[in-house]
Design a protein around this motif. Structure first.
Motif, PDB file in Angstrom:
ATOM      1  N   LEU A 224       0.834  -1.204   0.000  1.00  0.00           N
ATOM      2  CA  LEU A 224       0.000   0.000   0.000  1.00  0.00           C
ATOM      3  C   LEU A 224       0.867   1.251   0.000  1.00  0.00           C
ATOM      4  N   GLY A 225       2.027   1.164   0.664  1.00  0.00           N
ATOM      5  CA  GLY A 225       2.944   2.300   0.625  1.00  0.00           C
ATOM      6  C   GLY A 225       3.458   2.568  -0.782  1.00  0.00           C
ATOM      7  N   ARG A 226       3.770   1.490  -1.508  1.00  0.00           N
ATOM      8  CA  ARG A 226       4.217   1.668  -2.905  1.00  0.00           C
ATOM      9  C   ARG A 226       3.103   2.268  -3.757  1.00  0.00           C
ATOM     10  N   ILE A 227       1.900   1.815  -3.527  1.00  0.00           N
ATOM     11  CA  ILE A 227       0.766   2.359  -4.279  1.00  0.00           C
ATOM     12  C   ILE A 227       0.586   3.833  -3.949  1.00  0.00           C
ATOM     13  N   GLY A 228       0.730   4.172  -2.643  1.00  0.00           N
ATOM     14  CA  GLY A 228       0.605   5.566  -2.245  1.00  0.00           C
ATOM     15  C   GLY A 228       1.655   6.459  -2.872  1.00  0.00           C
ATOM     16  N   GLN A 229       2.831   5.882  -3.183  1.00  0.00           N
ATOM     17  CA  GLN A 229       3.897   6.654  -3.822  1.00  0.00           C
ATOM     18  C   GLN A 229       3.791   6.641  -5.342  1.00  0.00           C
ATOM     19  N   GLY A 230       2.742   6.000  -5.846  1.00  0.00           N
ATOM     20  CA  GLY A 230       2.503   6.036  -7.286  1.00  0.00           C
ATOM     21  C   GLY A 230       2.896   4.777  -8.031  1.00  0.00           C
ATOM     22  N   ASP A 231       3.467   3.783  -7.346  1.00  0.00           N
ATOM     23  CA  ASP A 231       3.849   2.539  -8.008  1.00  0.00           C
ATOM     24  C   ASP A 231       2.626   1.611  -8.062  1.00  0.00           C
ATOM     25  N   LEU A 232       1.941   1.612  -9.185  1.00  0.00           N
ATOM     26  CA  LEU A 232       0.737   0.806  -9.343  1.00  0.00           C
ATOM     27  C   LEU A 232       0.996  -0.500 -10.072  1.00  0.00           C
ATOM     28  N   ASP A 233       2.234  -0.748 -10.449  1.00  0.00           N
ATOM     29  CA  ASP A 233       2.541  -1.918 -11.278  1.00  0.00           C
ATOM     30  C   ASP A 233       3.249  -3.035 -10.507  1.00  0.00           C
ATOM     31  N   SER A 234       3.529  -2.826  -9.223  1.00  0.00           N
ATOM     32  CA  SER A 234       4.174  -3.869  -8.411  1.00  0.00           C
ATOM     33  C   SER A 234       3.112  -4.517  -7.524  1.00  0.00           C
ATOM     34  N   PRO A 235       2.706  -5.757  -7.816  1.00  0.00           N
ATOM     35  CA  PRO A 235       1.622  -6.382  -7.040  1.00  0.00           C
ATOM     36  C   PRO A 235       2.055  -6.704  -5.616  1.00  0.00           C
ATOM     37  N   LEU A 244      -7.043 -10.912   5.169  1.00  0.00           N
ATOM     38  CA  LEU A 244      -5.954 -10.080   4.666  1.00  0.00           C
ATOM     39  C   LEU A 244      -5.508 -10.522   3.275  1.00  0.00           C
ATOM     40  N   GLY A 245      -5.505 -11.829   3.034  1.00  0.00           N
ATOM     41  CA  GLY A 245      -5.164 -12.314   1.703  1.00  0.00           C
ATOM     42  C   GLY A 245      -6.180 -11.847   0.671  1.00  0.00           C
ATOM     43  N   MET A 246      -7.463 -11.914   1.044  1.00  0.00           N
ATOM     44  CA  MET A 246      -8.498 -11.428   0.134  1.00  0.00           C
ATOM     45  C   MET A 246      -8.353  -9.922  -0.093  1.00  0.00           C
ATOM     46  N   LEU A 247      -8.000  -9.205   0.978  1.00  0.00           N
ATOM     47  CA  LEU A 247      -7.806  -7.761   0.841  1.00  0.00           C
ATOM     48  C   LEU A 247      -6.648  -7.454  -0.103  1.00  0.00           C
ATOM     49  N   ALA A 248      -5.552  -8.206   0.005  1.00  0.00           N
ATOM     50  CA  ALA A 248      -4.408  -7.991  -0.883  1.00  0.00           C
ATOM     51  C   ALA A 248      -4.788  -8.215  -2.337  1.00  0.00           C
ATOM     52  N   SER A 249      -5.584  -9.250  -2.608  1.00  0.00           N
ATOM     53  CA  SER A 249      -6.028  -9.509  -3.984  1.00  0.00           C
ATOM     54  C   SER A 249      -6.894  -8.362  -4.492  1.00  0.00           C
ATOM     55  N   SER A 250      -7.775  -7.860  -3.630  1.00  0.00           N
ATOM     56  CA  SER A 250      -8.635  -6.740  -4.033  1.00  0.00           C
ATOM     57  C   SER A 250      -7.809  -5.488  -4.314  1.00  0.00           C
ATOM     58  N   VAL A 251      -6.790  -5.264  -3.475  1.00  0.00           N
ATOM     59  CA  VAL A 251      -5.937  -4.093  -3.664  1.00  0.00           C
ATOM     60  C   VAL A 251      -5.140  -4.211  -4.966  1.00  0.00           C
ATOM     61  N   ASN A 252      -4.641  -5.424  -5.282  1.00  0.00           N
ATOM     62  CA  ASN A 252      -3.920  -5.621  -6.542  1.00  0.00           C
ATOM     63  C   ASN A 252      -4.816  -5.335  -7.741  1.00  0.00           C
ATOM     64  N   GLU A 253      -6.057  -5.795  -7.658  1.00  0.00           N
ATOM     65  CA  GLU A 253      -7.003  -5.545  -8.752  1.00  0.00           C
ATOM     66  C   GLU A 253      -7.299  -4.056  -8.881  1.00  0.00           C
ATOM     67  N   MET A 254      -7.472  -3.396  -7.735  1.00  0.00           N
ATOM     68  CA  MET A 254      -7.719  -1.952  -7.761  1.00  0.00           C
ATOM     69  C   MET A 254      -6.523  -1.198  -8.334  1.00  0.00           C
ATOM     70  N   ALA A 255      -5.309  -1.622  -7.948  1.00  0.00           N
ATOM     71  CA  ALA A 255      -4.108  -0.949  -8.453  1.00  0.00           C
ATOM     72  C   ALA A 255      -3.989  -1.095  -9.964  1.00  0.00           C
ATOM     73  N   GLY A 256      -4.345  -2.275 -10.470  1.00  0.00           N
ATOM     74  CA  GLY A 256      -4.310  -2.459 -11.925  1.00  0.00           C
ATOM     75  C   GLY A 256      -5.277  -1.535 -12.633  1.00  0.00           C
ATOM     76  N   GLN A 257      -6.474  -1.394 -12.068  1.00  0.00           N
ATOM     77  CA  GLN A 257      -7.452  -0.499 -12.675  1.00  0.00           C
ATOM     78  C   GLN A 257      -6.996   0.954 -12.590  1.00  0.00           C
ATOM     79  N   LEU A 258      -6.415   1.322 -11.435  1.00  0.00           N
ATOM     80  CA  LEU A 258      -5.918   2.697 -11.294  1.00  0.00           C
ATOM     81  C   LEU A 258      -4.770   2.979 -12.249  1.00  0.00           C
ATOM     82  N   SER A 259      -3.913   1.975 -12.466  1.00  0.00           N
ATOM     83  CA  SER A 259      -2.791   2.160 -13.389  1.00  0.00           C
ATOM     84  C   SER A 259      -3.292   2.418 -14.803  1.00  0.00           C
TER      85      SER A 259
END
Length: 494
Positions: A224-235, A244-259
């Motif tokens: 989440l820190g990497r995403i906050g710094q703008g890195d949306l491509d590192s899962p 927490l595992g389900m949350l991580a998968s959801s965050v990865n999917e969200m990051a891909g959409q944001l990217s």
């Protein structure tokens, strides 16, 4: 400038902040709850404990007094009872520190035994201020229990085998119950010690449990820190079948959409910015086509302003914004008649006042937009003829009231205008142009900008050479050679 403020705000938001560990927070909460429970239990039991200790003290006093009464029976029947009763009272006071006084009376209320032999033989006078107590089922007939503050007093009759007709006297014993405070305090300290042990156990057990439950929290937080710094491509790589595992998968999917959205938005933003720049460049060429300015004047002013802005300490983003907006500095000349714009001779007073209206005209054309680029162009168009000493136009503002963009473009515009051919005159020699700029230091121009310009003259002459107009009849000498010549002249003059 709006974009710069947004970037600054984003950088401020990205700064590290103090983080509260969920694991240690939960452990601390568990420990606090145990402490609170222990304290509450201690508060609840304290009154009960105090009551029980008071009852115990009363019972102890009653029993001790009765024992004393039994021990005094034979002594009172003797001829000299004080020989037995005085030592007996002294021993009791020495062995039982909570007992403060013991008095043995005969049936005539005369003192026959006490710790102070001098009182033997005196009549007994019961002190005032004692409140009788009647504990249910504790006292026998003829006994009396009373209180005065923390003191308890027991009056116990002495008689033959329970026969009241054979009344011999009585025993009066006084106890100080202050010692109960120490017992109660010691008990509370023991409870606090147990509470502290339980707190430590609760803290450790909760920390271990939270560590097991949230072992995937660290990689999730780092992701989440990497995403906050703008890195949306590192899962985020979390191998966990918990929430927490389900949350991580959801965050990865969200990051891909944001990217994907960011790439699209960046492309659209660049398209808008390129369109704005193209419009500004086109309008600049339109103004050039109507006026006596040279073809590349607006381009050179933009490049000169960009370099001077960087030297003056503006950020690269601000300098880029200035470079793109500076070509619009004379857009207001669209509203000036051709007869004035292209007049080869000197302007009349009326014509000069008409020409002075172009900053206001340019500002009115541009100031309706909220786009950062157009807003910057409006500021430049409005202020590039203001002077540092306040003698410029159209508003006559001075010093730092002039926007940095206006101050920078004012110097760049004058330098290029003097060093370029116009319909009403030829380009001035470089040494004369620099002399005019030096004369305007601190009056027409900000002194700091003039100093930066003169110290980095080679950079600005390189821009003039790179964006030269079509060859003129009397071509000027090579600008780099001319720079060396001017600098040598200035050194010699010094």
């Amino acid at each position: 400038m709006k974009r710069t403020e947004e970037n600054t705000a984003a950088q401020g938001a990205a700064q590290p902040r103090f983080l509260i560990s969920l694991r240690w927070s939960a452990s601390l909460v568990a420990a606090v709850l145990v402490a609170a429970a222990t304290l509450a239990l201690g508060t609840i039991t304290r009154d009960d404990t105090r009551k029980a200790l008071n009852e115990e003290a009363r019972l102890k006093l009653v029993l001790n007094t009765r024992d004393m009464a039994i021990s005094c029976t034979d002594a009172l029947l003797s001829d000299f009872p004080e020989l037995t009763l005085v030592p007996l009272a002294k021993d009791l006071l020495r062995d039982r520190t909570e007992i403060t006084d013991v008095v043995v009376l005969n049936h005539q209320q005369v003192i026959k035994g006490c710790a102070d032999p001098r009182q033997v033989g005196n009549a007994w006078r019961s002190p005032d201020g004692w409140t009788p107590l009647a504990p249910a089922g504790l006292l026998n007939p003829g006994e009396q229990l009373s209180r005065q503050g923390k003191l308890l007093r027991m009056d116990c009759p002495i008689h033959y085998s329970g026969d009241m007709k054979g009344h011999l006297g009585s025993v009066v014993m006084t106890m100080d119950t202050s010692y109960l405070d120490g017992l109660l305090k010691a008990q509370m300290q023991r409870q606090m010690s147990v509470g502290l042990v339980l707190m430590g156990v609760a803290f450790v057990v909760t920390a271990l449990l939270m560590s097991l439950l949230f072992r995937s929290l660290s990689p999730l937080r780092e992701g989440l820190g990497r995403i906050g710094q703008g890195d949306l491509d590192s899962p985020i790589r979390v191998r966990d079948f918990s929430e927490l595992g389900m949350l991580a998968s959801s965050v990865n999917e969200m990051a891909g959409q944001l990217s994907a959205s960011r790439r699209l938005a960046k492309a659209q933003e660049q398209e808008v910015l390129d369109t704005q720049k193209e419009i500004i460049h086109t309008l600049g060429e339109v103004v050039e086509g109507r006026s006596s300015e040279t073809a590349n004047h607006t381009i050179r002013v933009g490049e000169l302003s960009y370099e001077l802005a960087l030297l003056a300490g503006l950020s690269r983003d601000e300098a880029e914004l200035l470079r793109a907006a500076a070509p619009m500095h004379d857009v207001g000349k669209i509203g000036i008649p051709d007869s004035i714009l292209n007049k080869p001779g000197k302007l009349t007073d009326f014509e000069y006042r008409m020409m002075q209206a172009h900053p206001e005209i340019g500002y009115r054309i541009l100031n309706k937009s909220e786009r950062p680029l157009i807003k910057a162009a409006a500021i430049i168009a409005h202020q590039h003829h203001e002077r540092w000493d306040g003698k410029g136009y159209p508003r006559g503002i001075a010093g730092v009231d002039i926007h940095p963009f206006g101050r920078i473009v004012a110097l760049a515009d004058v330098f290029d205008a003097l060093f370029s051919d116009r319909v009403y005159r030829k380009a001035m020699p470089l040494e004369k142009v620099l002399g005019i700029i030096q004369e305007g230091r601190g009056s027409h121009f900000e002194a700091r900008l003039v100093d930066l310009f003169m110290e980095n003259l080679k950079i600005f002459l390189g821009i003039i050479e790179r964006y030269q107009d079509a060859p003129m009849d009397d071509s000027p000498p090579d600008l780099m050679d001319l720079t060396q010549e001017v600098q040598s002249t200035r050194v010699n003059n010094v």
